[in-house]
Motif scaffolding. Structure first.
Motif, mmCIF file in Angstrom:
data_model
loop_
_atom_site.group_PDB
_atom_site.id
_atom_site.type_symbol
_atom_site.label_atom_id
_atom_site.label_comp_id
_atom_site.label_asym_id
_atom_site.label_seq_id
_atom_site.Cartn_x
_atom_site.Cartn_y
_atom_site.Cartn_z
ATOM 1 N N ARG A 89 39.029 55.348 55.206
ATOM 2 C CA ARG A 89 38.304 56.066 56.248
ATOM 3 C C ARG A 89 37.598 55.075 57.155
ATOM 4 N NH1 ARG A 89 35.073 57.944 52.933
ATOM 5 N NH2 ARG A 89 33.237 57.397 54.127
ATOM 6 N N LEU A 90 37.612 55.330 58.456
ATOM 7 C CA LEU A 90 36.874 54.507 59.409
ATOM 8 C C LEU A 90 35.399 54.508 59.018
ATOM 9 C CD1 LEU A 90 37.110 52.871 62.042
ATOM 10 C CD2 LEU A 90 36.580 54.979 63.269
ATOM 11 N N GLY A 91 34.791 53.338 58.991
ATOM 12 C CA GLY A 91 33.380 53.216 58.651
ATOM 13 C C GLY A 91 33.117 52.865 57.199
ATOM 14 N N THR A 92 34.140 52.884 56.368
ATOM 15 C CA THR A 92 33.933 52.543 54.961
ATOM 16 C C THR A 92 33.904 51.026 54.776
ATOM 17 O OG1 THR A 92 34.619 53.085 52.697
ATOM 18 C CG2 THR A 92 36.374 52.457 54.216
ATOM 19 N N THR A 93 33.377 50.597 53.664
ATOM 20 C CA THR A 93 33.394 49.189 53.297
ATOM 21 C C THR A 93 34.543 48.969 52.328
ATOM 22 O OG1 THR A 93 31.010 48.962 53.597
ATOM 23 C CG2 THR A 93 32.089 47.309 52.207
ATOM 24 N N LEU A 94 35.356 47.966 52.628
ATOM 25 C CA LEU A 94 36.485 47.606 51.767
ATOM 26 C C LEU A 94 36.096 46.405 50.927
ATOM 27 C CD1 LEU A 94 39.381 47.895 54.364
ATOM 28 C CD2 LEU A 94 38.641 49.603 52.683
ATOM 29 N N ARG A 95 36.510 46.423 49.663
ATOM 30 C CA ARG A 95 36.262 45.298 48.761
ATOM 31 C C ARG A 95 37.583 44.818 48.182
ATOM 32 N NH1 ARG A 95 30.836 46.029 45.089
ATOM 33 N NH2 ARG A 95 29.398 45.649 46.808
ATOM 34 N N ALA A 96 37.763 43.507 48.204
ATOM 35 C CA ALA A 96 38.923 42.877 47.571
ATOM 36 C C ALA A 96 38.431 42.095 46.367
ATOM 37 C CB ALA A 96 39.640 41.958 48.543
ATOM 38 N N GLU A 97 39.007 42.410 45.216
ATOM 39 C CA GLU A 97 38.658 41.738 43.968
ATOM 40 C C GLU A 97 39.881 40.988 43.475
ATOM 41 O OE1 GLU A 97 36.219 42.903 40.002
ATOM 42 O OE2 GLU A 97 37.821 44.282 40.574
ATOM 43 N N ALA A 98 39.767 39.665 43.414
ATOM 44 C CA ALA A 98 40.865 38.811 42.954
ATOM 45 C C ALA A 98 40.577 38.347 41.538
ATOM 46 C CB ALA A 98 41.026 37.606 43.869
ATOM 47 N N VAL A 99 41.566 38.527 40.655
ATOM 48 C CA VAL A 99 41.428 38.151 39.248
ATOM 49 C C VAL A 99 42.608 37.260 38.860
ATOM 50 C CG1 VAL A 99 41.320 39.012 36.876
ATOM 51 C CG2 VAL A 99 40.236 40.312 38.730
ATOM 52 N N GLU A 100 42.291 36.140 38.257
ATOM 53 C CA GLU A 100 43.329 35.230 37.780
ATOM 54 C C GLU A 100 44.011 35.841 36.561
ATOM 55 O OE1 GLU A 100 42.848 30.721 37.905
ATOM 56 O OE2 GLU A 100 42.413 31.248 35.820
ATOM 57 N N ILE A 101 45.337 35.885 36.604
ATOM 58 C CA ILE A 101 46.132 36.463 35.520
ATOM 59 C C ILE A 101 46.686 35.366 34.606
ATOM 60 C CG2 ILE A 101 48.137 37.904 34.981
ATOM 61 C CD1 ILE A 101 45.800 39.346 36.428
ATOM 62 N N HIS A 102 47.105 34.257 35.212
ATOM 63 C CA HIS A 102 47.721 33.167 34.452
ATOM 64 C C HIS A 102 47.587 31.885 35.258
ATOM 65 C CE1 HIS A 102 51.167 30.727 32.926
ATOM 66 N NE2 HIS A 102 50.714 31.188 31.787
ATOM 67 N N ARG A 103 47.316 30.767 34.579
ATOM 68 C CA ARG A 103 47.169 29.485 35.276
ATOM 69 C C ARG A 103 47.785 28.376 34.451
ATOM 70 N NH1 ARG A 103 42.527 26.093 34.781
ATOM 71 N NH2 ARG A 103 41.473 27.902 33.925
ATOM 72 N N THR A 104 48.540 27.522 35.128
ATOM 73 C CA THR A 104 49.058 26.295 34.526
ATOM 74 C C THR A 104 48.519 25.129 35.346
ATOM 75 O OG1 THR A 104 51.072 26.128 35.870
ATOM 76 C CG2 THR A 104 51.197 27.511 33.889
ATOM 77 N N VAL A 105 48.970 23.932 35.029
ATOM 78 C CA VAL A 105 48.548 22.757 35.784
ATOM 79 C C VAL A 105 48.991 22.864 37.238
ATOM 80 C CG1 VAL A 105 48.870 20.262 36.013
ATOM 81 C CG2 VAL A 105 48.531 21.276 33.757
ATOM 82 N N ARG A 106 50.165 23.434 37.493
ATOM 83 C CA ARG A 106 50.745 23.455 38.845
ATOM 84 C C ARG A 106 50.691 24.788 39.580
ATOM 85 N NH1 ARG A 106 51.360 18.691 41.336
ATOM 86 N NH2 ARG A 106 52.551 17.236 40.115
ATOM 87 N N THR A 107 50.631 25.896 38.873
ATOM 88 C CA THR A 107 50.629 27.204 39.533
ATOM 89 C C THR A 107 49.587 28.120 38.896
ATOM 90 O OG1 THR A 107 52.314 28.152 38.077
ATOM 91 C CG2 THR A 107 53.106 27.078 40.114
ATOM 92 N N ALA A 108 49.283 29.187 39.612
ATOM 93 C CA ALA A 108 48.404 30.222 39.067
ATOM 94 C C ALA A 108 48.755 31.545 39.736
ATOM 95 C CB ALA A 108 46.939 29.880 39.286
ATOM 96 N N SER A 109 48.616 32.621 38.967
ATOM 97 C CA SER A 109 48.946 33.963 39.437
ATOM 98 C C SER A 109 47.685 34.818 39.476
ATOM 99 C CB SER A 109 49.979 34.587 38.490
ATOM 100 O OG SER A 109 50.344 35.864 38.927
ATOM 101 N N TYR A 110 47.589 35.650 40.510
ATOM 102 C CA TYR A 110 46.399 36.484 40.727
ATOM 103 C C TYR A 110 46.802 37.908 41.067
ATOM 104 C CZ TYR A 110 44.019 32.073 40.814
ATOM 105 O OH TYR A 110 43.543 30.848 40.432
ATOM 106 N N GLN A 111 45.952 38.839 40.652
ATOM 107 C CA GLN A 111 46.076 40.220 41.091
ATOM 108 C C GLN A 111 44.858 40.510 41.958
ATOM 109 O OE1 GLN A 111 45.330 43.820 38.576
ATOM 110 N NE2 GLN A 111 47.500 44.176 39.008
ATOM 111 N N ILE A 112 45.108 41.057 43.135
ATOM 112 C CA ILE A 112 44.025 41.387 44.058
ATOM 113 C C ILE A 112 44.097 42.877 44.364
ATOM 114 C CG2 ILE A 112 42.921 40.909 46.270
ATOM 115 C CD1 ILE A 112 45.468 38.436 45.115
ATOM 116 N N ARG A 113 42.974 43.573 44.142
ATOM 117 C CA ARG A 113 42.866 45.010 44.395
ATOM 118 C C ARG A 113 41.886 45.237 45.534
ATOM 119 N NH1 ARG A 113 44.019 48.637 40.308
ATOM 120 N NH2 ARG A 113 42.201 49.872 40.887
ATOM 121 N N VAL A 114 42.279 46.061 46.490
ATOM 122 C CA VAL A 114 41.376 46.465 47.565
ATOM 123 C C VAL A 114 41.015 47.922 47.343
ATOM 124 C CG1 VAL A 114 41.074 46.811 50.053
ATOM 125 C CG2 VAL A 114 42.386 44.843 49.205
#
Length: 140
Positions: A89-114
């Motif tokens: 809805r116009l006028g609402t506040t949106l929030r994005a929450e990023a959570v790390e799912i998996h991480r190695t030395v070279r890569t990492a995966s995240y899930q982001i919910r709005v």
């Protein structure tokens, strides 16, 4: 999480021209986690008066950027897959929450919910970063 990394990221987001232009606010950062909010106003509408996908994506990207760099190692996006679930809805506040799912030395995966102010899921993103071995923030 190292306090100097938290301070560095908080300062960088507050000073980042694009984030400031969109009115983004970093609410929380921890190791592998970020919460960023932005008001959905008329400047972020598409041709139909709905939330522009690019504005929602920008909010996702900001939370992803902060969460993935929260370990003090420079991380750059490799892939982002976004599914838009509902129009806020116009006028609402949106929030994005990023959570790390998996991480190695070279890569990492995240899930982001709005979500909107009522908790409605607006968008969901699965994202992957490449973690640069030899480049760390000046803060670390």
């Amino acid at each position: 999480m190292e306090e100097k990394v938290r301070e560095f990221l908080t300062e960088k987001v507050a000073a980042e021209p694009y984030a400031r232009h969109l009115g983004m606010r970093l609410l929380r950062v921890d190791a592998g986690y970020a919460l960023v909010e932005m008001d959905f106003d008329e400047t972020k509408q598409n041709i139909f008066g709905l939330a522009h996908g690019g504005a929602v994506f920008s909010l996702i990207d900001e939370a992803f950027e902060v969460a993935s760099n929260s370990h003090g190692i420079m991380a750059v996006a490799l892939n982002m897959n976004v599914t838009y679930m509902a129009a806020p809805r116009l006028g609402t506040t949106l929030r994005a929450e990023a959570v790390e799912i998996h991480r190695t030395v070279r890569t990492a995966s995240y899930q982001i919910r709005v979500t909107d102010a009522e908790g409605t899921l607006i968008a969901l993103c699965q994202a992957l970063v490449y973690r640069k071995k030899d480049k760390a923030f000046a803060a670390t």
